[in-house]
Design a protein around this motif. Structure first.
Motif, PDB file in Angstrom:
ATOM      1  N   VAL A  30      -5.513  12.013  11.565  1.00 23.13           N
ATOM      2  CA  VAL A  30      -5.660  11.922  10.113  1.00 23.13           C
ATOM      3  C   VAL A  30      -4.358  12.283   9.413  1.00 23.13           C
ATOM      4  CG1 VAL A  30      -6.881  12.868   8.131  1.00 23.13           C
ATOM      5  CG2 VAL A  30      -8.120  12.368  10.245  1.00 23.13           C
ATOM      6  N   ALA A  31      -3.694  13.374   9.903  1.00 22.36           N
ATOM      7  CA  ALA A  31      -2.423  13.774   9.290  1.00 22.36           C
ATOM      8  C   ALA A  31      -1.376  12.681   9.445  1.00 22.36           C
ATOM      9  CB  ALA A  31      -1.940  15.078   9.924  1.00 22.36           C
ATOM     10  N   GLY A  32      -1.317  12.064  10.616  1.00 17.50           N
ATOM     11  CA  GLY A  32      -0.367  10.974  10.817  1.00 17.50           C
ATOM     12  C   GLY A  32      -0.617   9.815   9.878  1.00 17.50           C
ATOM     13  N   ALA A  33      -1.891   9.522   9.658  1.00 17.75           N
ATOM     14  CA  ALA A  33      -2.206   8.430   8.733  1.00 17.75           C
ATOM     15  C   ALA A  33      -1.771   8.773   7.317  1.00 17.75           C
ATOM     16  CB  ALA A  33      -3.708   8.137   8.775  1.00 17.75           C
ATOM     17  N   VAL A  34      -1.990  10.054   6.913  1.00 14.75           N
ATOM     18  CA  VAL A  34      -1.586  10.464   5.562  1.00 14.75           C
ATOM     19  C   VAL A  34      -0.074  10.410   5.408  1.00 14.75           C
ATOM     20  CG1 VAL A  34      -1.551  12.396   3.937  1.00 14.75           C
ATOM     21  CG2 VAL A  34      -3.633  11.877   5.238  1.00 14.75           C
ATOM     22  N   VAL A  35       0.658  10.942   6.407  1.00 17.63           N
ATOM     23  CA  VAL A  35       2.124  10.922   6.340  1.00 17.63           C
ATOM     24  C   VAL A  35       2.640   9.490   6.298  1.00 17.63           C
ATOM     25  CG1 VAL A  35       4.225  11.504   7.599  1.00 17.63           C
ATOM     26  CG2 VAL A  35       2.383  13.172   7.426  1.00 17.63           C
ATOM     27  N   GLY A  36       2.069   8.640   7.123  1.00 20.58           N
ATOM     28  CA  GLY A  36       2.495   7.238   7.109  1.00 20.58           C
ATOM     29  C   GLY A  36       2.269   6.587   5.761  1.00 20.58           C
ATOM     30  N   THR A  37       1.153   6.918   5.124  1.00 12.86           N
ATOM     31  CA  THR A  37       0.882   6.363   3.796  1.00 12.86           C
ATOM     32  C   THR A  37       1.897   6.843   2.774  1.00 12.86           C
ATOM     33  OG1 THR A  37      -1.473   6.277   4.332  1.00 12.86           O
ATOM     34  CG2 THR A  37      -0.868   6.129   2.000  1.00 12.86           C
ATOM     35  N   LEU A  38       2.214   8.170   2.816  1.00 12.42           N
ATOM     36  CA  LEU A  38       3.185   8.713   1.873  1.00 12.42           C
ATOM     37  C   LEU A  38       4.570   8.095   2.068  1.00 12.42           C
ATOM     38  CD1 LEU A  38       2.169  12.486   1.887  1.00 12.42           C
ATOM     39  CD2 LEU A  38       1.634  10.744   0.177  1.00 12.42           C
ATOM     40  N   VAL A  39       4.973   7.932   3.333  1.00 14.05           N
ATOM     41  CA  VAL A  39       6.271   7.311   3.607  1.00 14.05           C
ATOM     42  C   VAL A  39       6.315   5.882   3.067  1.00 14.05           C
ATOM     43  CG1 VAL A  39       7.811   6.513   5.434  1.00 14.05           C
ATOM     44  CG2 VAL A  39       6.792   8.781   5.576  1.00 14.05           C
ATOM     45  N   LEU A  93       4.585   4.686   0.560  1.00 18.29           N
ATOM     46  CA  LEU A  93       4.676   4.716  -0.894  1.00 18.29           C
ATOM     47  C   LEU A  93       6.090   5.071  -1.357  1.00 18.29           C
ATOM     48  CD1 LEU A  93       1.301   6.487  -1.776  1.00 18.29           C
ATOM     49  CD2 LEU A  93       1.868   4.067  -2.013  1.00 18.29           C
ATOM     50  N   GLY A  94       6.752   6.011  -0.628  1.00 18.72           N
ATOM     51  CA  GLY A  94       8.125   6.369  -0.982  1.00 18.72           C
ATOM     52  C   GLY A  94       9.070   5.194  -0.853  1.00 18.72           C
ATOM     53  N   LEU A  95       8.934   4.445   0.226  1.00 16.70           N
ATOM     54  CA  LEU A  95       9.785   3.261   0.401  1.00 16.70           C
ATOM     55  C   LEU A  95       9.549   2.230  -0.694  1.00 16.70           C
ATOM     56  CD1 LEU A  95       9.580   2.784   4.281  1.00 16.70           C
ATOM     57  CD2 LEU A  95      11.509   3.680   2.960  1.00 16.70           C
ATOM     58  N   LEU A  96       8.283   2.074  -1.060  1.00 13.69           N
ATOM     59  CA  LEU A  96       7.979   1.109  -2.112  1.00 13.69           C
ATOM     60  C   LEU A  96       8.594   1.536  -3.434  1.00 13.69           C
ATOM     61  CD1 LEU A  96       6.451  -1.406  -3.010  1.00 13.69           C
ATOM     62  CD2 LEU A  96       4.433   0.019  -3.387  1.00 13.69           C
ATOM     63  N   ALA A  97       8.510   2.849  -3.764  1.00 16.42           N
ATOM     64  CA  ALA A  97       9.112   3.335  -5.006  1.00 16.42           C
ATOM     65  C   ALA A  97      10.631   3.157  -4.987  1.00 16.42           C
ATOM     66  CB  ALA A  97       8.756   4.808  -5.217  1.00 16.42           C
ATOM     67  N   GLY A  98      11.270   3.417  -3.815  1.00 13.64           N
ATOM     68  CA  GLY A  98      12.716   3.203  -3.712  1.00 13.64           C
ATOM     69  C   GLY A  98      13.112   1.768  -3.942  1.00 13.64           C
ATOM     70  N   LEU A  99      12.337   0.847  -3.420  1.00 15.14           N
ATOM     71  CA  LEU A  99      12.648  -0.568  -3.623  1.00 15.14           C
ATOM     72  C   LEU A  99      12.526  -0.952  -5.089  1.00 15.14           C
ATOM     73  CD1 LEU A  99      10.889  -2.160  -0.498  1.00 15.14           C
ATOM     74  CD2 LEU A  99      13.327  -1.849  -0.866  1.00 15.14           C
ATOM     75  N   VAL A 100      11.506  -0.378  -5.779  1.00 15.25           N
ATOM     76  CA  VAL A 100      11.340  -0.700  -7.201  1.00 15.25           C
ATOM     77  C   VAL A 100      12.516  -0.183  -8.015  1.00 15.25           C
ATOM     78  CG1 VAL A 100       9.906  -0.266  -9.228  1.00 15.25           C
ATOM     79  CG2 VAL A 100       8.843  -0.803  -7.035  1.00 15.25           C
TER      80      VAL A 100
END
Length: 392
Positions: free
Chosen positions: A253-262, A264-271
């Motif tokens: 579960v923690a890995g899934a949460v971390v992967g989701t946050l990463v 989202l961070g990449l998506l925000a950087g691209l924007v």
């Protein structure tokens, strides 16, 4: 009473014989019905056959049936919540019975035992045998009845085994086992076969509901688990294989949460990168280039600080402020440093008619016009004046 299927005349005879037995005179010999001791309650397994042992005698006569005897034999099945059900009838040499039901001995016989084949659970109940004997003259020799209880048992049907939970190291799981059909109700036993044989008992194992709870799993608990469902007449079993993995449910579960946050961070950087690239042309127009060459200052024309021929007067501001004082130099005297903040001298007015323009004083210490421009000197135009002091 429910009549058996058969010829209508035979059913009529039953009532006729029963009526005659009530009206006919009874002799001293009376009918006695017998059931072996301890066999008034029988148990049998579903699918097998059973004999309900019963025979009759006439009081004072222990011999076998006599040629003159005319018995009427009736068997009934009585079940809770249901009507009395007639399952076999014998009278005047004719037998009518339900399927899978028959007499053990050929009539006429004083042994009126009943045989039931291919037993089913629905055959359970109380079987009542009634015997009424007449002689040739129609004299009733007596009437008697006995009851035998039959309980048909059902071995457990093959159970189904299930694994409830996710078998990770450190977690808990439950193994479930349930038989769909059993009489009496099945009990359950969980065990592990070789090479690590083990038998589980309460409270870990529930022998009534068939569950086995395994806590704090480890890899050594992996393997096959066998569930046995059993009762007094049979047993059946099923098995389930437990494979304990080293992955943790929480880590997944923690890995899934971390992967989701990463993500989202990449998506925000691209924007953000996209927006900055869109504004780059506008920002470049306002940026000052550090390596760009400073624009060259236009040179001042000679005589710009004198009165021009067309009646205008120029004054030198910064150049005269930086000019050292005029006077004879004395030996040993130091040259004063030009003061940028000293007051400017008043410009001398000359007659524009015949006077000649004065030569431009030299700049102090040989400072060029370009250097003065970089030092902040600004040329100022002063209006020309006439001899009377009026502006021209």
């Amino acid at each position: 009473m429910v009549s058996l299927p058969g010829p209508p005349t035979l059913n009529l005879l039953w009532f006729l014989f029963l009526g005659l037995s009530a009206l006919a005179p009874t002799s001293r010999a009376q009918t006695q019905l017998h059931v072996p001791a301890g066999l008034s309650r029988l148990q049998a397994v579903e699918g097998s056959e059973v004999v309900l042992p019963t025979w009759y005698t006439l009081k004072g006569e222990v011999s076998s049936a006599q040629p003159w005897e005319k018995p009427i034999v009736l068997w009934f099945l009585e079940q809770e919540g249901k009507d009395l059900n007639q399952v076999l009838a014998y009278a005047n040499g004719a037998i009518t019975s339900k399927p899978r039901i028959s007499l053990v001995y050929t009539m006429p016989s004083r042994n009126v035992s009943l045989r039931l084949q291919g037993l089913q659970e629905k055959d359970s109940g109380f079987y009542r045998c009634s015997v009424n004997v007449f002689d040739k003259q129609g004299v009733n020799k007596g009437f008697n009845s006995k009851t035998i209880e039959l309980n048909v048992l059902v071995p457990p049907a093959p159970p189904s085994c299930r694994l409830l939970g996710i078998p990770h190291v450190g977690t808990n799981v439950t193994l479930s086992c349930q038989s769909p059909r059993s009489k009496p109700a099945a009990q359950y036993l969980w065990e592990r076969p070789a090479p690590s044989p083990e038998v589980f008992f309460p409270p870990v194992s529930d022998d009534i509901h068939g569950s086995l709870r395994l806590k704090n799993l480890s890899t050594s608990m992996s393997g096959m688990y066998i569930c046995k469902a059993y009762n007094e007449v049979g047993s059946a079993q099923c098995n389930v294989t437990l494979e304990v993995s080293t992955g943790s449910g929480a880590a997944v579960v923690a890995g899934a949460v971390v992967g989701t946050l990463v993500g989202l961070g990449l998506l925000a950087g691209l924007v953000l990168l996209y927006h900055r690239q869109g504004k780059a042309p506008e920002e470049q127009a306002n940026d000052i280039k550090e390596d760009a060459t400073a624009p060259r200052t236009l040179p001042w024309p000679k005589g710009s600080d004198t009165i021009s021929k067309n009646g205008t007067l120029s004054s030198v501001t910064s150049a005269r402020a930086l000019r050292p004082p005029q006077g004879p130099s004395r030996p040993g005297a130091s040259t004063p440093t030009p003061n940028l903040y000293s007051p400017l001298p008043s410009p001398k007015l000359t007659d524009t008619a015949g006077a000649h323009p004065q030569p431009t004083p030299p700049t102090p210490s040989g400072v060029s016009s370009a250097a003065l421009s970089r030092m902040g000197a600004v040329p100022v135009m002063v209006p020309a004046q006439g001899q009377a002091g009026s502006l021209v």
